[in-house]
Design a protein around this motif. Structure first.
Motif, PDB file in Angstrom:
ATOM      1  N   SER A 265       0.844  -1.185   0.000  1.00 26.26           N
ATOM      2  CA  SER A 265       0.000   0.000   0.000  1.00 26.26           C
ATOM      3  C   SER A 265       0.884   1.242   0.000  1.00 26.26           C
ATOM      4  N   GLU A 266       0.323   2.332  -0.401  1.00 26.78           N
ATOM      5  CA  GLU A 266       1.054   3.603  -0.405  1.00 26.78           C
ATOM      6  C   GLU A 266       1.463   3.985   1.015  1.00 26.78           C
ATOM      7  N   GLU A 267       0.579   3.750   1.976  1.00 25.11           N
ATOM      8  CA  GLU A 267       0.885   4.068   3.371  1.00 25.11           C
ATOM      9  C   GLU A 267       2.035   3.202   3.892  1.00 25.11           C
ATOM     10  N   GLY A 268       2.023   1.925   3.550  1.00 22.52           N
ATOM     11  CA  GLY A 268       3.085   1.025   3.978  1.00 22.52           C
ATOM     12  C   GLY A 268       4.435   1.435   3.415  1.00 22.52           C
ATOM     13  N   ILE A 269       4.468   1.790   2.155  1.00 23.47           N
ATOM     14  CA  ILE A 269       5.708   2.240   1.523  1.00 23.47           C
ATOM     15  C   ILE A 269       6.192   3.532   2.169  1.00 23.47           C
ATOM     16  N   GLN A 270       5.267   4.432   2.445  1.00 23.51           N
ATOM     17  CA  GLN A 270       5.622   5.708   3.081  1.00 23.51           C
ATOM     18  C   GLN A 270       6.216   5.476   4.470  1.00 23.51           C
ATOM     19  N   ASN A 271       5.604   4.584   5.252  1.00 20.54           N
ATOM     20  CA  ASN A 271       6.126   4.288   6.593  1.00 20.54           C
ATOM     21  C   ASN A 271       7.528   3.690   6.520  1.00 20.54           C
ATOM     22  N   TRP A 272       7.731   2.790   5.578  1.00 21.53           N
ATOM     23  CA  TRP A 272       9.030   2.134   5.407  1.00 21.53           C
ATOM     24  C   TRP A 272      10.104   3.143   5.023  1.00 21.53           C
ATOM     25  N   THR A 273       9.812   3.984   4.044  1.00 23.79           N
ATOM     26  CA  THR A 273      10.809   4.960   3.606  1.00 23.79           C
ATOM     27  C   THR A 273      11.078   6.006   4.685  1.00 23.79           C
ATOM     28  N   THR A 274      10.063   6.363   5.457  1.00 27.61           N
ATOM     29  CA  THR A 274      10.265   7.306   6.565  1.00 27.61           C
ATOM     30  C   THR A 274      11.219   6.718   7.586  1.00 27.61           C
ATOM     31  N   GLN A 275      11.028   5.438   7.923  1.00 27.18           N
ATOM     32  CA  GLN A 275      11.912   4.784   8.880  1.00 27.18           C
ATOM     33  C   GLN A 275      13.345   4.727   8.348  1.00 27.18           C
ATOM     34  N   LEU A 276      13.519   4.377   7.079  1.00 23.24           N
ATOM     35  CA  LEU A 276      14.859   4.323   6.495  1.00 23.24           C
ATOM     36  C   LEU A 276      15.529   5.698   6.496  1.00 23.24           C
ATOM     37  N   LYS A 277      14.781   6.731   6.160  1.00 23.35           N
ATOM     38  CA  LYS A 277      15.339   8.087   6.160  1.00 23.35           C
ATOM     39  C   LYS A 277      15.791   8.497   7.553  1.00 23.35           C
ATOM     40  N   GLN A 278      14.998   8.156   8.569  1.00 19.14           N
ATOM     41  CA  GLN A 278      15.360   8.491   9.938  1.00 19.14           C
ATOM     42  C   GLN A 278      16.634   7.753  10.360  1.00 19.14           C
ATOM     43  N   GLN A 279      16.727   6.481  10.028  1.00 23.87           N
ATOM     44  CA  GLN A 279      17.933   5.717  10.346  1.00 23.87           C
ATOM     45  C   GLN A 279      19.146   6.285   9.628  1.00 23.87           C
ATOM     46  N   LEU A 280      18.983   6.687   8.388  1.00 27.17           N
ATOM     47  CA  LEU A 280      20.075   7.269   7.620  1.00 27.17           C
ATOM     48  C   LEU A 280      20.533   8.589   8.243  1.00 27.17           C
ATOM     49  N   GLN A 281      19.592   9.431   8.637  1.00 26.74           N
ATOM     50  CA  GLN A 281      19.939  10.714   9.251  1.00 26.74           C
ATOM     51  C   GLN A 281      20.666  10.533  10.577  1.00 26.74           C
TER      52      GLN A 281
END
Length: 62
Positions: A15-31
């Motif tokens: 789902s779009e929401e699932g993809i958004q949650n996943w990418t948000t988590q990855l971005k936070q870990q990267l930062q």
């Protein structure tokens, strides 16, 4: 050296929401500097892991 995934994470990427949650988590870990990229030149595979996962993986090789 062959890289293997040491953990299983489940992300809902159907789902779009699932993809958004996943990418948000990855971005936070990267930062926060928590992600590393390991590349095996023999198998030409690349893995993205958290720093802790990479440490555990590398310790298992010793």
């Amino acid at each position: 050296m062959q890289l293997v995934t040491l953990f299983i994470s489940y992300y809902d990427t159907t789902s779009e929401e699932g993809i958004q949650n996943w990418t948000t988590q990855l971005k936070q870990q990267l930062q926060r500097g928590e992600l590393v990229i390991l590349h095996d030149i023999e198998t030409e595979t690349t893995e993205v892991m958290t720093l802790q996962q990479a440490k555990s993986f590398l310790q298992a090789l010793d």
